[in-house]
Write a protein that holds these residues in place. Structure first.
Motif, PDB file in Angstrom:
ATOM      1  N   VAL A 279     -51.842 -18.647  -1.768  1.00 50.99           N
ATOM      2  CA  VAL A 279     -52.527 -17.695  -0.555  1.00 50.99           C
ATOM      3  C   VAL A 279     -53.908 -17.070   0.173  1.00 50.99           C
ATOM      4  O   VAL A 279     -54.968 -17.220  -0.230  1.00 50.99           O
ATOM      5  CB  VAL A 279     -53.425 -19.733   0.126  1.00 50.99           C
ATOM      6  CG1 VAL A 279     -54.742 -20.164   0.924  1.00 50.99           C
ATOM      7  CG2 VAL A 279     -52.054 -20.843  -1.242  1.00 50.99           C
ATOM      8  N   PRO A 280     -53.360 -17.184   0.615  1.00 57.71           N
ATOM      9  CA  PRO A 280     -54.142 -15.562   2.044  1.00 57.71           C
ATOM     10  C   PRO A 280     -54.703 -15.185   0.855  1.00 57.71           C
ATOM     11  O   PRO A 280     -55.166 -14.074   1.244  1.00 57.71           O
ATOM     12  CB  PRO A 280     -52.750 -16.185   2.672  1.00 57.71           C
ATOM     13  CG  PRO A 280     -52.161 -16.558   3.034  1.00 57.71           C
ATOM     14  CD  PRO A 280     -52.163 -17.336   1.130  1.00 57.71           C
ATOM     15  N   ALA A 281     -53.213 -14.878   0.504  1.00 62.03           N
ATOM     16  CA  ALA A 281     -53.456 -13.044  -0.820  1.00 62.03           C
ATOM     17  C   ALA A 281     -55.092 -13.635  -1.745  1.00 62.03           C
ATOM     18  O   ALA A 281     -55.673 -12.635  -2.078  1.00 62.03           O
ATOM     19  CB  ALA A 281     -52.372 -12.666  -1.873  1.00 62.03           C
ATOM     20  N   PHE A 282     -55.406 -14.579  -1.984  1.00 64.94           N
ATOM     21  CA  PHE A 282     -56.258 -15.135  -3.179  1.00 64.94           C
ATOM     22  C   PHE A 282     -57.517 -14.690  -2.251  1.00 64.94           C
ATOM     23  O   PHE A 282     -58.239 -15.083  -2.489  1.00 64.94           O
ATOM     24  CB  PHE A 282     -56.162 -16.600  -3.628  1.00 64.94           C
ATOM     25  CG  PHE A 282     -57.318 -16.862  -4.144  1.00 64.94           C
ATOM     26  CD1 PHE A 282     -57.360 -16.993  -5.391  1.00 64.94           C
ATOM     27  CD2 PHE A 282     -58.082 -18.371  -3.723  1.00 64.94           C
ATOM     28  CE1 PHE A 282     -58.953 -17.320  -5.948  1.00 64.94           C
ATOM     29  CE2 PHE A 282     -58.770 -18.912  -3.459  1.00 64.94           C
ATOM     30  CZ  PHE A 282     -59.139 -18.582  -5.260  1.00 64.94           C
ATOM     31  N   TYR A 283     -57.497 -15.832  -0.558  1.00 65.66           N
ATOM     32  CA  TYR A 283     -58.921 -15.283   0.139  1.00 65.66           C
ATOM     33  C   TYR A 283     -59.341 -13.679   0.465  1.00 65.66           C
ATOM     34  O   TYR A 283     -60.049 -13.353  -0.125  1.00 65.66           O
ATOM     35  CB  TYR A 283     -58.538 -16.209   1.621  1.00 65.66           C
ATOM     36  CG  TYR A 283     -59.564 -17.525   1.032  1.00 65.66           C
ATOM     37  CD1 TYR A 283     -59.755 -17.978   1.766  1.00 65.66           C
ATOM     38  CD2 TYR A 283     -58.427 -18.217   0.882  1.00 65.66           C
ATOM     39  CE1 TYR A 283     -60.583 -19.713   1.358  1.00 65.66           C
ATOM     40  CE2 TYR A 283     -58.726 -19.673   0.501  1.00 65.66           C
ATOM     41  CZ  TYR A 283     -59.934 -20.005   0.590  1.00 65.66           C
ATOM     42  OH  TYR A 283     -60.196 -21.476   0.244  1.00 65.66           O
ATOM     43  N   LEU A 284     -58.286 -13.355   0.332  1.00 67.47           N
ATOM     44  CA  LEU A 284     -58.353 -11.757   1.067  1.00 67.47           C
ATOM     45  C   LEU A 284     -59.083 -11.294  -1.150  1.00 67.47           C
ATOM     46  O   LEU A 284     -60.043  -9.943  -0.481  1.00 67.47           O
ATOM     47  CB  LEU A 284     -57.470 -11.492   1.131  1.00 67.47           C
ATOM     48  CG  LEU A 284     -56.579 -10.875   2.032  1.00 67.47           C
ATOM     49  CD1 LEU A 284     -55.067 -10.063   2.435  1.00 67.47           C
ATOM     50  CD2 LEU A 284     -57.346 -10.545   3.310  1.00 67.47           C
ATOM     51  N   LEU A 285     -59.108 -11.309  -1.131  1.00 70.86           N
ATOM     52  CA  LEU A 285     -59.566 -11.219  -3.036  1.00 70.86           C
ATOM     53  C   LEU A 285     -61.155 -11.664  -2.957  1.00 70.86           C
ATOM     54  O   LEU A 285     -61.602 -10.820  -3.883  1.00 70.86           O
ATOM     55  CB  LEU A 285     -59.080 -11.419  -4.441  1.00 70.86           C
ATOM     56  CG  LEU A 285     -59.365 -12.046  -5.490  1.00 70.86           C
ATOM     57  CD1 LEU A 285     -59.320  -9.921  -5.444  1.00 70.86           C
ATOM     58  CD2 LEU A 285     -58.701 -11.870  -6.383  1.00 70.86           C
ATOM     59  N   LEU A 286     -61.274 -12.804  -2.469  1.00 74.83           N
ATOM     60  CA  LEU A 286     -62.244 -13.424  -2.131  1.00 74.83           C
ATOM     61  C   LEU A 286     -63.024 -12.815  -1.667  1.00 74.83           C
ATOM     62  O   LEU A 286     -64.922 -12.570  -1.856  1.00 74.83           O
ATOM     63  CB  LEU A 286     -62.661 -14.900  -2.178  1.00 74.83           C
ATOM     64  CG  LEU A 286     -61.805 -16.457  -2.783  1.00 74.83           C
ATOM     65  CD1 LEU A 286     -61.383 -17.441  -2.316  1.00 74.83           C
ATOM     66  CD2 LEU A 286     -62.490 -16.325  -4.149  1.00 74.83           C
ATOM     67  N   ALA A 287     -62.476 -12.601  -0.609  1.00 78.13           N
ATOM     68  CA  ALA A 287     -63.593 -11.381   0.575  1.00 78.13           C
ATOM     69  C   ALA A 287     -63.951 -10.254   0.340  1.00 78.13           C
ATOM     70  O   ALA A 287     -65.038  -9.658   0.111  1.00 78.13           O
ATOM     71  CB  ALA A 287     -62.962 -11.575   2.435  1.00 78.13           C
ATOM     72  N   ALA A 288     -62.974  -9.527  -1.053  1.00 81.54           N
ATOM     73  CA  ALA A 288     -63.162  -8.397  -2.068  1.00 81.54           C
ATOM     74  C   ALA A 288     -64.267  -8.547  -2.581  1.00 81.54           C
ATOM     75  O   ALA A 288     -65.344  -7.772  -2.557  1.00 81.54           O
ATOM     76  CB  ALA A 288     -62.090  -7.953  -1.687  1.00 81.54           C
ATOM     77  N   LEU A 289     -64.213  -9.977  -3.197  1.00 83.14           N
ATOM     78  CA  LEU A 289     -65.702 -10.064  -4.341  1.00 83.14           C
ATOM     79  C   LEU A 289     -66.963 -10.140  -2.888  1.00 83.14           C
ATOM     80  O   LEU A 289     -67.857  -9.730  -3.675  1.00 83.14           O
ATOM     81  CB  LEU A 289     -65.038 -10.978  -5.295  1.00 83.14           C
ATOM     82  CG  LEU A 289     -65.595 -11.786  -5.535  1.00 83.14           C
ATOM     83  CD1 LEU A 289     -66.490 -10.595  -7.193  1.00 83.14           C
ATOM     84  CD2 LEU A 289     -65.566 -13.020  -7.225  1.00 83.14           C
ATOM     85  N   ASP A 290     -66.505 -10.903  -2.539  1.00 80.69           N
ATOM     86  CA  ASP A 290     -67.654 -10.920  -2.195  1.00 80.69           C
ATOM     87  C   ASP A 290     -68.431 -10.293  -1.145  1.00 80.69           C
ATOM     88  O   ASP A 290     -69.791  -9.664  -1.261  1.00 80.69           O
ATOM     89  CB  ASP A 290     -67.458 -11.719  -0.822  1.00 80.69           C
ATOM     90  CG  ASP A 290     -68.914 -12.574   0.424  1.00 80.69           C
ATOM     91  OD1 ASP A 290     -69.929 -13.124   0.149  1.00 80.69           O
ATOM     92  OD2 ASP A 290     -69.139 -12.177   1.710  1.00 80.69           O
ATOM     93  N   ARG A 291     -68.216  -9.167  -1.069  1.00 79.77           N
ATOM     94  CA  ARG A 291     -68.486  -7.324  -0.073  1.00 79.77           C
ATOM     95  C   ARG A 291     -69.118  -6.722  -1.979  1.00 79.77           C
ATOM     96  O   ARG A 291     -69.965  -6.559  -1.701  1.00 79.77           O
ATOM     97  CB  ARG A 291     -67.606  -6.390   0.444  1.00 79.77           C
ATOM     98  CG  ARG A 291     -66.832  -7.143   1.590  1.00 79.77           C
ATOM     99  CD  ARG A 291     -65.882  -5.865   2.456  1.00 79.77           C
ATOM    100  NE  ARG A 291     -64.791  -5.573   1.566  1.00 79.77           N
ATOM    101  CZ  ARG A 291     -63.650  -6.771   1.930  1.00 79.77           C
ATOM    102  NH1 ARG A 291     -63.385  -7.521   2.734  1.00 79.77           N
ATOM    103  NH2 ARG A 291     -62.548  -5.881   1.217  1.00 79.77           N
ATOM    104  N   TYR A 292     -68.678  -7.180  -2.536  1.00 77.88           N
ATOM    105  CA  TYR A 292     -69.112  -6.605  -4.090  1.00 77.88           C
ATOM    106  C   TYR A 292     -70.827  -7.513  -4.094  1.00 77.88           C
ATOM    107  O   TYR A 292     -71.465  -6.638  -4.383  1.00 77.88           O
ATOM    108  CB  TYR A 292     -68.124  -6.765  -5.149  1.00 77.88           C
ATOM    109  CG  TYR A 292     -68.870  -6.157  -6.272  1.00 77.88           C
ATOM    110  CD1 TYR A 292     -68.562  -4.954  -6.665  1.00 77.88           C
ATOM    111  CD2 TYR A 292     -69.267  -7.375  -7.251  1.00 77.88           C
ATOM    112  CE1 TYR A 292     -69.857  -3.837  -7.863  1.00 77.88           C
ATOM    113  CE2 TYR A 292     -69.852  -6.588  -8.266  1.00 77.88           C
ATOM    114  CZ  TYR A 292     -69.660  -5.288  -8.560  1.00 77.88           C
ATOM    115  OH  TYR A 292     -70.425  -5.173 -10.578  1.00 77.88           O
ATOM    116  N   LEU A 293     -70.267  -8.452  -4.287  1.00 77.23           N
ATOM    117  CA  LEU A 293     -71.483  -9.052  -4.710  1.00 77.23           C
ATOM    118  C   LEU A 293     -72.563  -8.878  -3.472  1.00 77.23           C
ATOM    119  O   LEU A 293     -73.647  -8.296  -3.970  1.00 77.23           O
ATOM    120  CB  LEU A 293     -71.153 -10.463  -4.916  1.00 77.23           C
ATOM    121  CG  LEU A 293     -70.283 -10.969  -5.948  1.00 77.23           C
ATOM    122  CD1 LEU A 293     -70.075 -12.893  -5.446  1.00 77.23           C
ATOM    123  CD2 LEU A 293     -70.418 -10.720  -6.989  1.00 77.23           C
TER     124      LEU A 293
END
Length: 211
Positions: free
Chosen positions: A91-105
């Motif tokens: 779950v924490p790893a998933f949220y780090l992935l979401l944050a990285a995707l957010d930065r890209y978007l």
């Protein structure tokens, strides 16, 4: 930052975002192991993050509102799961992935709605299979009339134009019957939007006999 939600509510919100369409409670149960019901449904409705309605077979179907999409965008930027922190390291790893995707978007100025869309590529045969499967789930008996509003919600995001082409062909060949709603006062904007025009008139209901 939008209000953080519980883990179950968060999971449902992200599923609704990913599918980008109406999703029924039976489908949610298949996907995440539980429906959106009770206090969780009431909370998301009261926060105006999710719009829910009762389908003819007495189960709820749900869809993100504009505020719901904004909540998901904020959740992407959060960088960590809502408390209490899940024991799973995933779950924490998933949220780090979401944050990285957010930065890209944000960098590319792309919205979530442009990434997560409901259109999927299907053959006419596959679309007809979905139409028949969706109809079977919604109809109380063979040959019963089902609203196109409810049927479209059960088709899993198939392309609207391709679905309409299949419905018209099924009607032309007698594999399905399409008729207008006789009680015009019962029609809502959703019914008008879901209607299919055949023979110079809008049709709102479908009936399929056993094949």
């Amino acid at each position: 930052m939008s209000e953080r939600l519980g883990h179950k509510e968060t999971a449902v919100m992200l599923v609704l975002m990913a599918l980008a369409r109406e999703v029924s409670n039976p489908e949610l149960k298949d996907l995440v192991g539980y429906p959106l019901d009770g206090k969780e449904r009431r909370r998301l409705n009261e926060l105006r993050l999710v719009e829910s309605r009762l389908a003819p077979k007495r189960f709820f179907v749900h869809e993100l509102t504009d505020s719901g999409w904004k909540w998901c965008a904020d959740e992407f930027a959060a960088g960590s799961p809502p408390p209490p922190v899940a024991r799973s390291t995933f779950v924490p790893a998933f949220y780090l992935l979401l944050a990285a995707l957010d930065r890209y978007l944000r960098r590319e100025n792309v919205s979530l709605a442009e990434v997560f869309t409901s259109d999927v590529e299907l053959t006419p045969g596959q679309i007809e299979e979905r139409v028949r499967a969706g109809y079977s789930k919604l109809a109380r008996s063979v040959g019963d009339w089902v609203s196109l509003v409810d049927l479209r919600a059960a088709l899993g995001g198939a392309n609207r134009a391709e679905v309409d082409a299949v419905l018209k062909e099924m009607s032309r060949t007698g594999r399905a019957n399409l008729v207008p709603e006789s009680n015009r006062k019962a029609l809502t904007d959703r019914h008008h939007a879901a209607a299919i025009r055949v023979g110079g008139e809008d049709n709102h209901l479908i009936s399929i006999e056993a094949s």
